[in-house]
Design a protein around this motif. Structure first.
Motif, short mmCIF file in Angstrom:
data_model
loop_
_atom_site.label_atom_id
_atom_site.label_comp_id
_atom_site.label_asym_id
_atom_site.label_seq_id
_atom_site.Cartn_x
_atom_site.Cartn_y
_atom_site.Cartn_z
N VAL A 94 -13.01 -18.83 23.01
CA VAL A 94 -13.62 -19.58 24.11
C VAL A 94 -14.71 -20.52 23.59
CG1 VAL A 94 -15.07 -19.34 26.16
CG2 VAL A 94 -13.07 -17.88 25.89
N VAL A 123 -15.54 -27.46 29.43
CA VAL A 123 -15.49 -26.27 30.28
C VAL A 123 -14.06 -26.06 30.81
CG1 VAL A 123 -16.23 -25.28 32.49
CG2 VAL A 123 -17.91 -26.34 30.97
N THR A 127 -11.88 -22.85 29.82
CA THR A 127 -11.42 -21.94 30.87
C THR A 127 -9.91 -21.79 30.86
OG1 THR A 127 -13.31 -22.58 32.25
CG2 THR A 127 -11.46 -21.51 33.36
N THR A 128 -9.21 -22.90 30.64
CA THR A 128 -7.74 -22.86 30.58
C THR A 128 -7.27 -21.98 29.43
OG1 THR A 128 -7.61 -25.09 31.52
CG2 THR A 128 -5.65 -24.25 30.39
N ALA A 130 -9.01 -19.74 27.87
CA ALA A 130 -9.48 -18.37 28.08
C ALA A 130 -8.49 -17.57 28.93
CB ALA A 130 -10.86 -18.37 28.74
N MET A 131 -7.92 -18.22 29.93
CA MET A 131 -6.95 -17.53 30.79
C MET A 131 -5.70 -17.14 30.00
SD MET A 131 -7.26 -19.60 34.38
CE MET A 131 -6.04 -18.56 35.19
N LEU A 174 -10.96 -16.72 35.55
CA LEU A 174 -11.13 -18.15 35.86
C LEU A 174 -12.54 -18.47 36.36
CD1 LEU A 174 -10.08 -21.05 36.35
CD2 LEU A 174 -9.16 -20.25 38.53
N ASN A 177 -15.42 -17.83 33.62
CA ASN A 177 -15.57 -18.83 32.56
C ASN A 177 -16.09 -20.16 33.09
OD1 ASN A 177 -14.55 -17.88 29.73
ND2 ASN A 177 -13.18 -16.91 31.20
N LEU A 178 -15.72 -20.51 34.31
CA LEU A 178 -16.26 -21.73 34.90
C LEU A 178 -17.77 -21.60 35.10
CD1 LEU A 178 -13.57 -22.63 37.61
CD2 LEU A 178 -14.07 -23.89 35.49
N LYS A 180 -19.85 -19.51 33.54
CA LYS A 180 -20.49 -19.44 32.23
C LYS A 180 -20.57 -20.82 31.59
CE LYS A 180 -20.03 -17.44 27.61
NZ LYS A 180 -19.28 -16.53 26.71
N GLY A 181 -19.48 -21.57 31.66
CA GLY A 181 -19.44 -22.89 31.05
C GLY A 181 -20.42 -23.86 31.67
#
Length: 201
Positions: A94, A123, A127-128, A130-131, A174, A177-178, A180-181
């Motif tokens: 990530v 971000v 996120t993408t 990370a999923m 999802l 991570n959004l 966090k980013g």
């Protein structure tokens, strides 16, 4: 001889910057907080991606990858748990994705607006990936340490919409991570201009 000495000094300075940012990133990993309305307790937010971003923006994307790797190696050594390696792998994927995508975009759009947009793009990319990485790699590895149903149940305790691994990605990984980013991006926009001259080549 002068060229050799100059080259050695430059390499030493780069190593010092990398080491400094890696240690700061590792220390920031200790300042974590949960977002209980989104993710299970084993998923916690920190801003350790901030030094990784600073390194990537000021020195280049490869340096971001190196700093992301070093901070997670330090975490693996000093913060080892029963799931040693799993969280660090996820964090590296990530963190390095965020830094590389954002810094490459920023190098082509060196304005304030470009910096903001580069972080948004970073971000989204982070996120993408990370999923996908969590679905195919990270959570299956967690499943070897604890039953997958127990992991899903932790997500279901947050929202009844989570009834399997895929829905865990949609309703937990999802938004996690959004959030966090964008928190890391906000801090980056606040501090980057002030501290970037220290790390620029």
């Amino acid at each position: 001889m002068n060229r050799v000495n100059s080259s050695s000094v430059l390499r030493a300075r780069e190593m010092t910057k990398i080491g400094m940012l890696s240690v700061i990133a590792f220390i920031l990993m200790y300042f974590q907080f949960p977002i209980a309305f989104v993710a299970p307790s084993f998923m916690q937010i920190d801003i350790s991606d901030l030094p990784v971003l600073i390194g990537a923006f000021t020195m280049g994307p490869v340096y971001g990858i190196i700093i992301a790797a070093l901070k997670n190696i330090l975490a693996l050594i000093f913060k080892g748990t029963i799931t040693a390696g799993v969280g660090e792998l996820s964090n590296f994927i990530v963190s390095s994705t965020f830094a590389v995508v954002a810094s490459v975009f920023y190098r082509r759009h060196r304005t304030y607006k470009g910096a903001m947009l580069s972080l948004v793009v970073g971000v989204i990319a982070m996120t993408t990936l990370a999923m996908f990485s969590n679905y195919f790699v990270v959570f299956p590895l967690y499943g070897k340490v604890m039953p997958m149903e127990a992991i899903i149940e932790m997500g279901r305790a947050i929202t009844p919409r989570i009834d399997g691994l895929f829905s865990m990605m949609i309703f937990s990984v999802l938004p996690f991570n959004l959030i966090k980013g964008f928190i890391t991006s906000a801090v980056m926009m606040l501090v980057y201009k002030k501290i970037s001259p220290i790390f620029k080549n």
